[in-house]
Motif scaffolding. Structure first.
Motif, PDB file in Angstrom:
ATOM      1  N   ALA A   1       0.827  -1.212   0.000  1.00 17.93           N
ATOM      2  CA  ALA A   1       0.000   0.000   0.000  1.00 17.93           C
ATOM      3  C   ALA A   1       0.859   1.259   0.000  1.00 17.93           C
ATOM      4  O   ALA A   1       0.554   2.227  -0.711  1.00 17.93           O
ATOM      5  CB  ALA A   1      -0.926  -0.010   1.207  1.00 17.93           C
ATOM      6  N   LEU A   2       1.940   1.265   0.771  1.00 12.66           N
ATOM      7  CA  LEU A   2       2.801   2.441   0.817  1.00 12.66           C
ATOM      8  C   LEU A   2       3.520   2.674  -0.503  1.00 12.66           C
ATOM      9  O   LEU A   2       3.852   3.811  -0.848  1.00 12.66           O
ATOM     10  CB  LEU A   2       3.820   2.314   1.955  1.00 12.66           C
ATOM     11  N   GLN A   3       3.777   1.609  -1.235  1.00 13.54           N
ATOM     12  CA  GLN A   3       4.414   1.773  -2.543  1.00 13.54           C
ATOM     13  C   GLN A   3       3.420   2.254  -3.591  1.00 13.54           C
ATOM     14  O   GLN A   3       3.802   2.908  -4.562  1.00 13.54           O
ATOM     15  CB  GLN A   3       5.041   0.439  -2.993  1.00 13.54           C
ATOM     16  N   MET A   4       2.154   1.933  -3.419  1.00 12.46           N
ATOM     17  CA  MET A   4       1.147   2.257  -4.434  1.00 12.46           C
ATOM     18  C   MET A   4       0.444   3.586  -4.176  1.00 12.46           C
ATOM     19  O   MET A   4      -0.040   4.218  -5.107  1.00 12.46           O
ATOM     20  CB  MET A   4       0.088   1.140  -4.484  1.00 12.46           C
ATOM     21  N   VAL A   5       0.374   4.032  -2.933  1.00 10.40           N
ATOM     22  CA  VAL A   5      -0.437   5.186  -2.597  1.00 10.40           C
ATOM     23  C   VAL A   5       0.191   6.479  -3.105  1.00 10.40           C
ATOM     24  O   VAL A   5       1.416   6.591  -3.219  1.00 10.40           O
ATOM     25  CB  VAL A   5      -0.652   5.255  -1.068  1.00 10.40           C
ATOM     26  N   THR A   6      -0.659   7.450  -3.414  1.00  8.12           N
ATOM     27  CA  THR A   6      -0.184   8.780  -3.784  1.00  8.12           C
ATOM     28  C   THR A   6       0.371   9.457  -2.533  1.00  8.12           C
ATOM     29  O   THR A   6      -0.306   9.557  -1.511  1.00  8.12           O
ATOM     30  CB  THR A   6      -1.337   9.622  -4.360  1.00  8.12           C
ATOM     31  N   ALA A   7       1.613   9.925  -2.644  1.00  8.57           N
ATOM     32  CA  ALA A   7       2.296  10.471  -1.465  1.00  8.57           C
ATOM     33  C   ALA A   7       2.005  11.955  -1.316  1.00  8.57           C
ATOM     34  O   ALA A   7       2.777  12.800  -1.755  1.00  8.57           O
ATOM     35  CB  ALA A   7       3.798  10.215  -1.583  1.00  8.57           C
ATOM     36  N   ASP A   8       0.888  12.291  -0.681  1.00  6.75           N
ATOM     37  CA  ASP A   8       0.603  13.685  -0.360  1.00  6.75           C
ATOM     38  C   ASP A   8       0.905  13.913   1.121  1.00  6.75           C
ATOM     39  O   ASP A   8       1.262  13.000   1.866  1.00  6.75           O
ATOM     40  CB  ASP A   8      -0.836  14.051  -0.702  1.00  6.75           C
ATOM     41  N   LEU A   9       0.752  15.136   1.556  1.00  4.61           N
ATOM     42  CA  LEU A   9       1.111  15.479   2.937  1.00  4.61           C
ATOM     43  C   LEU A   9       0.252  14.727   3.956  1.00  4.61           C
ATOM     44  O   LEU A   9       0.742  14.318   5.015  1.00  4.61           O
ATOM     45  CB  LEU A   9       0.976  17.000   3.147  1.00  4.61           C
ATOM     46  N   ASP A  10      -1.021  14.539   3.645  1.00  2.00           N
ATOM     47  CA  ASP A  10      -1.901  13.822   4.575  1.00  2.00           C
ATOM     48  C   ASP A  10      -1.462  12.379   4.751  1.00  2.00           C
ATOM     49  O   ASP A  10      -1.459  11.848   5.870  1.00  2.00           O
ATOM     50  CB  ASP A  10      -3.343  13.888   4.074  1.00  2.00           C
ATOM     51  N   THR A  11      -1.106  11.730   3.650  1.00  2.12           N
ATOM     52  CA  THR A  11      -0.683  10.341   3.732  1.00  2.12           C
ATOM     53  C   THR A  11       0.644  10.211   4.472  1.00  2.12           C
ATOM     54  O   THR A  11       0.860   9.259   5.223  1.00  2.12           O
ATOM     55  CB  THR A  11      -0.543   9.744   2.321  1.00  2.12           C
TER      56      THR A  11
ATOM     57  N   TYR B   1       7.932   5.137   5.538  1.00  2.49           N
ATOM     58  CA  TYR B   1       7.826   6.592   5.748  1.00  2.49           C
ATOM     59  C   TYR B   1       8.876   7.329   4.915  1.00  2.49           C
ATOM     60  O   TYR B   1       8.584   8.341   4.263  1.00  2.49           O
ATOM     61  CB  TYR B   1       8.000   6.892   7.232  1.00  2.49           C
ATOM     62  N   GLY B   2      10.104   6.820   4.909  1.00  2.00           N
ATOM     63  CA  GLY B   2      11.147   7.425   4.081  1.00  2.00           C
ATOM     64  C   GLY B   2      10.818   7.351   2.604  1.00  2.00           C
ATOM     65  O   GLY B   2      11.047   8.311   1.847  1.00  2.00           O
ATOM     66  N   SER B   3      10.267   6.226   2.173  1.00  2.00           N
ATOM     67  CA  SER B   3       9.885   6.075   0.762  1.00  2.00           C
ATOM     68  C   SER B   3       8.770   7.033   0.387  1.00  2.00           C
ATOM     69  O   SER B   3       8.735   7.559  -0.736  1.00  2.00           O
ATOM     70  CB  SER B   3       9.457   4.631   0.481  1.00  2.00           C
ATOM     71  N   MET B   4       7.822   7.270   1.304  1.00  2.00           N
ATOM     72  CA  MET B   4       6.727   8.209   1.034  1.00  2.00           C
ATOM     73  C   MET B   4       7.272   9.619   0.807  1.00  2.00           C
ATOM     74  O   MET B   4       6.828  10.336  -0.094  1.00  2.00           O
ATOM     75  CB  MET B   4       5.750   8.210   2.206  1.00  2.00           C
ATOM     76  N   ILE B   5       8.242  10.006   1.605  1.00  2.00           N
ATOM     77  CA  ILE B   5       8.837  11.339   1.438  1.00  2.00           C
ATOM     78  C   ILE B   5       9.546  11.420   0.088  1.00  2.00           C
ATOM     79  O   ILE B   5       9.451  12.428  -0.620  1.00  2.00           O
ATOM     80  CB  ILE B   5       9.805  11.638   2.595  1.00  2.00           C
ATOM     81  N   ALA B   6      10.245  10.353  -0.293  1.00  2.00           N
ATOM     82  CA  ALA B   6      10.936  10.347  -1.589  1.00  2.00           C
ATOM     83  C   ALA B   6       9.942  10.501  -2.730  1.00  2.00           C
ATOM     84  O   ALA B   6      10.172  11.265  -3.673  1.00  2.00           O
ATOM     85  CB  ALA B   6      11.733   9.048  -1.740  1.00  2.00           C
TER      86      ALA B   6
END
Length: 1345
Positions: A402-412, A439-444
């Motif tokens: 899910a973390l790899q697929m989700v759109t990484a916006d500020l809320d997520t 979490y690090g991948s989401m920021i990237a």
């Protein structure tokens, strides 16, 4: 007077200067005719295309000086899916009717000096309809300058702020002003687009310098007439092209072509009246994304009741993928994902509550939910885990995906951060690590979408790292570094540098693994800001006070920054005086491997490496593999824009036999993008430090002794330190670390009781009980393997999408039942070996695994209302049923496996690929039209239509394409009466152009089928092994070998000789031998005489080991030794031609087909061993009646330095024969070994291919560094001699017919401990394997005592 004339002239010119601002007077309504067309496909005529056509009248009316209303009158939508330009457009009547009300709502916009400002519309106008209006407004966007006729600027438009070139000219005769503007949509200051699945890819700018995969351009032409207060746009035409190819565009490319015309009709007095509704600000001219991200381009669904539709699809998947996977399961799985994207959190929670207690439904939901990729799903997964409704493995699997697929916006990102800090997560270290890495991948990902992402996002990690450093909490420091490495934000450089050795004194007190992790955390930062990382990495590499591993890891990071020639040369110059051979070897091998890199993005580094390698000592090239090494290999094909690269790094330690670290990475290139697909790393830091404190670190001892001491040190694992990991490993996907593991003493202590305690015995007992009762198992697993999308707005205001989808579903059904006689005791651990020997186990199993995979590549329009695209669709489906029966009678030494008949599907494998033009709309789903991109009747025109928007279709000349290729290949397997067939079909567009893309498009398929052949049915296939004294009883046919000394044997040999002589006369004489000789001669003559002479001087005589040590010189020695060996082996054979006459077989193997007519078919193998003569004989024979075909292998160990074997085959093993002899000795004064192969007669196919192969030997030998000499060697013998001049080098001499090959001083990776007399340089006082087993037993005994 002249001054007056000049003044009058200037005044006249000024009075005649035209105002170029488009005029729309306040009291007038301007009526235009508007037509727009968007078509996708290949540009060649006669192929299918798909597209949309929009036509309408446009009324423009001024409300105020800078505010206008625009209304569409009589709008019409048309669809197209057909052969261009033959087939007509089809009106989309139902869709037009459904949208008519929206389309005819007037919109309001600001317009001043030719520039469109804000856009206003009522809430009832959907974003899709408003974007169509923007497509018209985009035509009105004109930045006209009075003082320049040719200029360039960055202009805002529907597609972003892009580079635009203007040319303004005047036609005085027609009283027209002509404006031409062209846009390069590939060079935009701000490009409106959405990417999905590309966050972790890198743009390879160098890959697209000469060739491009995506080219986008637009051309606008205006004809204007002077008016009272400005100019009137009389006519405007727009042509826009988006061209894409996964290969070089010169080989052909697919296109999306947009055309617009806006033609002035008349001026009316009736003004445009807005509707009675609030006109809301809806942005500017720029395209507004609607529901495109939620809508997959491969199918159009009308979602009226999402929960009910989800349940319907879910039930279909569960019901139709039980015993065998359904053909459309992958497409249904994508459909399920699309429906879940449209559902609300409450909807999904209700569905989860309904099905969470049903295991099959639960599995399907847990596989589908992570692939949805919306913040709602991340929130749902979090809540369900905290509520205890998900197990830890389920949660980890779902969250990682899910973390790899989700759109990484500020809320997520904030949602992920809160999850990482939750107390329940914090109590489970492995779980917390997964969440933190995510979490690090989401920021990237967020920073890829928003390059100006704030460093505040990393503040929690920076604070975590600072706190961990203050407490000297090594695990927390390691975790923080890995998170920062995933994020790759330049703001993390300073916190990381605090942990780098040499740069901060505090870092030197940290463990070596932390220093290495800190350096590796710079890698993703280096991709964004290489200039910041380069000086840091170079300083670490050159600091000789640091640990060698730290310096080598810094070297890896340095070269990933793509350093310049000057920097690499500086490094090479500094390493000329390097004292540490591991660092020198690593750097030299790294630079040398970079000289061979062909990938465009590494071209500059390869050039720098070629310069630097000349500055370094070539002696480093001779260092063995026990020194640290780096290796990089790659392949890149520029015309296809595709490539792959692999890197391997091995960091060794001189003191121990184990490498300190091993890293392997795979990288891929495709269509101008690059990605680090997979990386795996392993470190043995804790083990290394323990070994360094043991006797294994003694430099004076040999390699084998080091091995023994290392094994002894590892066996004493209890004495190893507890405060650090013994080993660690990590895995990266797409450049992001997804998991890592530290193995320490605590883990080992906890694992041993689990492995040896009662739980494994309970599991074994339960498994055996279940087997006896019978197991029926069905399982299905779906996977969305790829979802890569790029969505771009077109000039019309419709979105164009390039996408790739791959989905697969695997299903399997398994039925297993075991019968154990006598039954096992209740307490299995009390079972003795004698009881086990008396056990008879029968096992029956039937399995039906199947896989279905579908891939879609799409280029076209994708909205929630209409889809029009060209599509490539690939399908793979395999079914492999099987039914086996196995029996093991341990007491009798009998083991049997039977393959039983099963019901076969029509096709066991089916592969298809087709390219299509598709159009469909939401209001009329049954009217979907699908047309093959390459029809059998391909229409090509010599002339291109002057105007695609015209309803007139010019005359065309039909040209029939080449006939489709269709072929069926069948092969019947004799004896078992099974026939396999492959049906091939292919129809492509290569008749248009001989290029890769045109070979791919079309229709291709392959089907594999297995069926019963004609003849008696086969009941089963058997493979039986019988060991021990009963082996002879199991043989189905008595084995007899012809004795040449008997009359029967002589008669048989005479008859066989006559047959072979007849065959030889019928074989045509080939010219290959003479041509081969000429090739060898020419190759040899091309060599220098010095090389030939040098080759001759090394031909020392080979002397075999003997009780007298040496025999005669080479010529006599060879004859005598060969003769001696042959005679002794022949003497042994003469004692007993066939061992089976005096000895029973050691074991027998029978493979046969059992048919209904009871005819014996198959083969049997019997193995014999004669201990006094150390002779082994294997005889393979056919069990069929009147079939005397046999294969005989006979070998004997003549001494401890010599072994001889003979393999013969044919009728009674008399037709063909090869003899092999291997012996040890000396070559000159060096220990050596020699292998000889001799033959009397070989099959024709072997000699034919050997002659063809011999043509390539000279060139291949020279390329491999061998020296070649023409020689009159035996025509029926090959001799290979290998000698050891030193323990780290090898001399090789090969004598083959007509030539001799040799190579001296081949370096070896490890030392070979052999003395010139053949003895070992060390004394192994005990068998290592026995030693290991003994220590394991001692450890287990001490553990449980």
């Amino acid at each position: 007077m002249r001054a007056v004339v000049l003044a009058l002239t200037v005044a006249l010119v000024a009075s005649q200067q035209i105002n170029l601002v488009p005029e729309f007077a306040l009291d007038k309504t301007y009526v235009y005719k508007y037509e727009a067309l968007l078509l996708g496909g290949l540009p060649q005529e006669g192929l299918a295309r798909a597209g949309i056509k929009v036509s309408s009248k446009v009324h423009l009316s001024a409300v105020t000086e800078n505010t206008f209303l625009m209304k569409l009158m009589d709008p019409l939508l048309h669809e197209y899916a057909g052969i261009w330009p033959k087939d007509p457009f089809v009106p989309a009547t139902k869709l037009t009717t459904a949208l008519a009300a929206q389309l005819q709502i007037p919109i309001k916009f600001e317009y001043a000096n030719g520039v469109v400002g804000k856009v206003f519309a009522p809430a009832g106008v959907s974003p899709t309809v408003l974007n169509l209006h923007r497509g018209i407004l985009n035509i009105l966007q004109l930045n006209l300058k009075k003082t320049q006729n040719i200029y360039e600027l960055q202009e805002a438009g529907a597609q972003g702020v892009c580079r635009t070139h203007y040319v303004i000219s005047e036609d005085t005769k027609a009283n027209h002003i002509i404006v031409t503007k062209s846009k390069d949509l590939s060079h935009c200051q701000e490009r409106i687009m959405k990417d999905v699945g590309l966050a972790y890819t890198e743009k390879c700018a160098e890959c697209t310098e000469r060739v491009k995969s995506l080219i986008e351009t637009a051309s606008y032409n205006y004809i204007m007439k002077p008016a009272a207060a400005g100019v009137l746009i009389a006519e405007a035409t727009v042509e826009e092209v988006h061209q894409f190819s996964p290969f070089n565009e010169i080989h052909g490319a697919a296109q999306m072509e947009a055309k617009q015309t806006l033609a002035f009709v008349e001026i009316e007095k009736t003004p445009v009246v807005p509707i009675k509704a609030d006109y809301l600000a809806r942005g500017s001219l720029q395209y507004e994304f609607a529901t495109e991200l939620l809508q997959t381009p491969i199918q159009l669904m009308k979602i009226s009741d999402a929960p009910a539709q989800i349940i319907e699809v879910l039930q279909h998947l569960v019901a139709n993928n039980v015993a065998m996977v359904h053909d459309d399961a992958p497409l249904k799985f994508v459909q399920l994902i699309q429906l879940l994207r449209a559902a609300t959190l409450e909807n999904i929670e209700a569905i989860w509550a309904q099905f969470k207690d049903k295991p099959v439904y639960r599995r399907w939901l847990l596989d589908a939910l992570p692939a949805v990729g919306t913040p709602v799903i991340v929130k749902l997964i979090k809540e369900k885990f905290l509520a205890g409704e998900l197990t830890i493995p389920e949660f980890i699997q779902a969250l990682v995906i899910a973390l790899q697929m989700v759109t990484a916006d500020l809320d997520t990102i904030q949602l992920t951060a809160s999850l990482a800090l939750h107390e329940k997560i914090a109590t489970i270290p492995a779980l917390r690590e997964v969440v933190m890495l995510g979490y690090g991948s989401m920021i990237a990902k967020h920073c890829v979408a928003v390059p100006t992402c704030p460093s505040e996002l990393l503040r929690p990690i920076h604070e975590l790292a600072a706190e961990a450093i203050s407490k000297n909490d090594i695990p927390e420091i390691t975790l923080a570094l890995k998170v920062l490495g995933n994020a790759g934000h330049p703001a993390s450089l300073k916190p990381i540098m605090k942990l780098l050795p040499g740069l901060r004194t505090a870092a030197t007190s940290l463990p070596l693994r932390v220093q290495v992790d800190a350096i590796l955390a710079l890698r993703n930062i280096a991709k964004k800001e290489p200039k910041l990382v380069q000086p840091v990495a170079l300083q670490l590499v050159l600091d000789r006070a640091l640990h060698p591993e730290v310096r080598m890891v810094a070297g890896i990071v340095l070269f990933e920054t793509k350093p310049s020639v000057a920097l690499v040369s500086s490094l090479a110059g500094a390493l000329k005086t390097e004292t540490n051979l591991h660092v020198a070897s690593f750097a030299y091998s790294h630079i040398k491997s970079l000289t061979r890199i062909t990938a465009p993005d590494m071209a500059a580094v390869a050039g720098a490496a070629n310069v630097a390698i000349k500055l370094m000592s070539h002696k480093l090239d001779r260092l063995s593999f026990r020194f640290s090494r780096a290796l990089q290999l790659d392949f890149y094909h520029t015309p296809l824009m595709i490539g792959a690269a692999g890197s391997a790094y091995m960091i060794n330690d001189a003191a121990t036999i184990l490498p300190r670290a091993v890293v392997a990475k795979a990288r891929a290139y495709l269509a101008g993008a690059a990605a680090d697909v997979l990386e795996i790393g392993l470190r043995t830091e804790g083990i290394q430090e323990a070994l360094l404190q043991s006797p294994a670190a003694d430099e004076s001892v040999d390699r084998i002794t080091k091995v023994k001491r290392t094994l002894r040190a590892l066996a004493n694992w209890k004495a190893l330190p507890t405060n650090q990991p013994l080993a660690s490993a990590y895995i990266k996907l797409l450049g992001q670390e997804v998991a890592y593991l530290n193995i320490d003493k605590t883990i080992i202590e906890e694992a041993i009781p689990i492995a040896t305690g009662p739980k494994p015995r309970e599991l074994l007992k339960g498994a055996l009980k279940a087997l006896q009762e019978g197991i029926a198992f069905q399982y299905a697993r779906p996977l969305l393997a790829a979802e890569v999308r790029r969505i771009l707005p077109t000039a019309l205001g419709l979105p164009m999408e390039l996408s790739l989808y791959t989905a697969a579903v695997a299903a399997a059904s398994l039925n297993v039942k075991a019968t154990i006689t006598p039954p096992l005791p209740e307490q299995i651990e009390t079972m003795t070996l004698e009881q086990l020997k008396k056990t008879d186990v029968q096992l029956q199993a039937e399995a039906r695994p199947s896989v279905a995979l579908q891939t879609f590549a799409v280029m076209g329009v994708n909205t929630a209302l209409i889809q029009a695209a060209v599509m490539a669709r690939g399908k793979i489906r395999t079914i492999a049923p099987g039914k086996l029966s196995a029996r093991a009678d341990i007491l009798k030494g009998n083991y049997k496996v039977e393959a039983l008949p099963v019901e076969l599907p029509e096709h066991i494998a089916a592969v298809s690929f087709e390219t299509l033009a598709v159009v469909r709309n939401i209001e009329d789903p049954t009217a979907e039209r699908i047309v093959p991109l390459v029809p059998e009747l391909a229409v090509q025109n010599a002339q291109t239509p002057a105007d695609y928007l015209s309803s007139e279709i010019p005359d065309e000349t039909p040209v029939r394409a080449t006939a489709p290729f269709h072929k069926t290949l069948c092969l019947a397997v004799p004896y078992i009466e099974i026939k396999g067939c492959i049906e091939l079909h292919s129809h492509n567009a290569a008749f248009i152009k001989n290029a890769p893309l045109f070979y791919i498009i079309g229709q291709h398929s392959a089907h594999a089928a297995v069926s019963r052949a004609e003849g008696p049915a086969v009941e089963r296939l058997e493979l039986e092994v019988q060991a021990g004294p009963r082996a002879a009883e199991r043989l189905l046919k008595q084995i007899n070998l012809i004795d040449e000394e008997t009359p029967e044997g002589k008669a048989f040999l005479l008859k066989l000789r006559e047959i072979l002589e007849t065959e030889d006369k019928n074989v045509p004489v080939s010219s290959e031998s003479s041509s081969s000789s000429r090739i060898i001669s020419s190759s040899s003559s091309s060599m220098s005489s010095s090389r030939v002479t040098e080759t001759a001087t090394i031909m020392e005589p080979f002397k075999k080991f003997h009780k007298d040590r040496y025999l005669a010189p080479h010529g006599a020695s060879k004859a005598k030794s060969s003769g001696s060996a042959a005679s002794s082996f022949e003497a042994i054979q003469k004692q007993a031609k066939f061992l089976g006459n005096a000895l029973p077989p050691v074991f027998a193997v029978i493979a046969r087909a059992v048919r209904v007519d009871h005819k014996l078919l198959g083969y049997q193998l019997a193995a014999y061993f004669d201990k006094p003569t150390a002779r082994v004989q294997l005889v393979i024979s056919s069990i069929a009646e009147n079939d005397n075909l046999k294969i005989c292998a006979d070998g004997a160990l003549l001494s401890k330095h010599k072994v001889t074997a003979k393999v013969a085959w044919g009728p009674e093993c008399q037709q063909y024969a090869v003899t092999a002899k291997a012996e040890a000795g000396v070559l000159g004064e060096f220990p050596a070994a020699r292998l000889e192969l001799e033959w009397e007669r070989l099959p024709l196919i072997v000699t034919t291919y050997a002659k063809k192969l011999s043509k390539h030997i000279p060139m291949a030998a020279l390329q491999a560094g061998f020296k070649l000499e023409r020689a009159t060697n035996s025509e029926k013998e090959i001799e290979l001699t290998a000698a050891l001049p030193t323990q780290r080098s090898l001399n090789v001499i090969a004598r083959i017919p007509e030539m001799t090959l040799s190579r001296m001083a081949i370096p070896l990776p490890v030392a070979v401990p052999i003395n010139p007399d053949g003895t070992l340089t060390i004394h192994i006082d005990e068998d290592i394997l026995s030693w290991i087993q003994k220590h394991i037993k001692e450890e287990l005994h001490s553990t449980f005592s």
